[in-house]
Design an enzyme around this catalytic site. Sequence first.
Site, short mmCIF file in Angstrom:
data_model
loop_
_atom_site.label_atom_id
_atom_site.label_comp_id
_atom_site.label_asym_id
_atom_site.label_seq_id
_atom_site.Cartn_x
_atom_site.Cartn_y
_atom_site.Cartn_z
N GLU A 47 52.43 -55.08 56.30
CA GLU A 47 51.59 -54.39 57.27
C GLU A 47 50.64 -55.42 57.88
OE1 GLU A 47 49.65 -50.95 55.49
OE2 GLU A 47 48.17 -50.94 57.11
N ASP A 58 37.72 -48.93 57.83
CA ASP A 58 37.75 -50.13 56.99
C ASP A 58 36.41 -50.46 56.36
OD1 ASP A 58 40.50 -51.05 57.12
OD2 ASP A 58 40.12 -51.25 59.26
#
Lengths: 257, 388
Positions: A47, A58
């Site tokens: 990924e 995040d």
Amino acid sequence: MPMHLETHLRAQRSAGKKLLVPYVTGGLLNWKEAIRAAAACGADAIEVGIPFSDPVMDGPVIQEASLRALKDGATPFGIIQEISTLDIDIPIAVMLYYNTVFRAGHERFATSLVKNGVSAAIIPDLPLEEAGEWCRDADAAGVETIMLAAPTAPDSRLPLVVERARGFVYAVGLLGITGERDSLASTATVLAGRLKKITDKPVLIGVGVSNAEQAYEACKVADGVIQGASVVRRLMESGPDAVGEYIAEVRAAIDTH
Amino acid sequence: MSVMQTPGADGRFGQFGGQFVPETLVPACQELERAFTEAWNDALFREELNHLLKTYAGRPSILTECHNLGRELGIRLFLKREDLNHTGSHKINNVLGQALLAKRMGKKRIVAETGAGQHGVASATAAALLGLECKVFMGAVDMERQELNVFRMRLLGAEVVPAQSGSRTLKDAVNEAMRDWVATVESTHYCLGSVMGPHPYPYMVRQFHRVIGDEAREQCREVLGGDDPDVVVACVGGGSNAIGIFSGFVDTQARLIGVEPAGGAAVGRGVPGVVHGMKSYLMQDEEGQVQEAHSISAGLDYPGVGPEHSYLSEIGRAEYPSVTDAEVIDGFTLLARSEGIIPALECAHALAWIKRAAPEMQGQVVLMNLSGRGDKDVAQMMDVLGKK
């Protein structure tokens, strides 16, 4: 055409393997070397994170990585073009925020992914209700859209998420953002269990799976794991060799299943 | 869809709005939409809210005519005095509504973002009043330039956490608040401070602020012999005070003017984009990276704008000019000296535009939303004006 991610993952699973997908922030120093090391040390797919100015899903490690990559001049199309030069024999997915796709235009973006050998896309701020148009355009271009399933989803919602998922189903391991935790949250295997009951698509747990031991725990129920912050931190602190070593360690742990 | 009505389940104002949030938050947004709709239609909830607005926030806020400045500019100028509300700005209208709603939903804790600190202070105030735990994210840069409001929030029992990422201003405070909410969604309500974010926020926050426009319309008709003003002006960052006053006049002939800072002109200089859960005009580069806004006023230092403003602009119902920091400083001192009212720097944007546009508005009636008082900006202005 790029490799078909779901076909590849199903084949690995059929061969009795648990699935390991490392995440690397594109454009970060030595990111391509880290991907090659991970591929050589037992990753089943990669990924690649496309850095965004405002990554709300995040935590500190991937925020820092995104910021560094952007400061070094990384751009979405620049990273996607470089992916075509990686020369590895496992599929690649990109993880990115929706504005990157929206700004470029769906068709242009999806076409560019296919042309550069990217199999799939994960867009964490594009939930089911907003994903329709992108998913149609991605399907048409041959890009598999990986959908996220969250612990907060009621039973009525999970089948809809699973139905729309291509490649694999991304089970969000905990309530929270990406980053390493001391232990695997109980929500991780509970959600994976709920998903496994309703789908035979590969179910991978990501967010909060922080080391080999936790990956082993997660794989008791799930088909595999995504390793994000733990990989990116090693790349920033120690470089690509440390990523390879870490992936080998996680591989060994989940192979004992 | 007629203008400024209830959006559909997709939360759209034309092409703008929507619910672009992580999957984890989708059920929470849906629950909030249901809870708000139910509460808004519940006479008891509305009564409770109105009671607090009247007996705690000090509503209705008054309408003041600026005779001196009006004469100087050749217009009739009225101010809707949201600066006189408890906590010093319009933000209390929305926060009391959301805090009551949070309690109704069984949440024990609220998180909020703040730019200038006005929404943070209002949130901390409502939390203290209603017994909720409160955490406020504020850009590290803003914590410096709005030190007084940081202290006020802490005094009120809130935890204030600096947002250290990106430009370390309002945009980054929103990111941090959303990250907190993703992790705490089961116990926590995100008390968003403007008409932005994912559906239902832009709609819900507008409904909580429409009291500004509804009152102002009645007050104007009373002093103008049944007439409406020719022009209605407000500053726009996310756009909550502007939406509040616009909602009372959108169905009149009045021109609606939302004044943006030149360094954060999302409508004026942005293109459609998706960030913070919504599709709206956004200052961004060719690759879709969000650009940092730069404004003298922390409350307007935001590269996006509420989606309903994008819609009002697109259909031509409202105009969105911008003013420079220098014009803003001028507007700030102008109101202080001519009327004895120190405006918040945010509102000084609206004054700056009125001053600039006055030659084309001779003899007209102009209504401005004075959304906050300037006490919080005095320390910063001492530096700007050289402590004269």
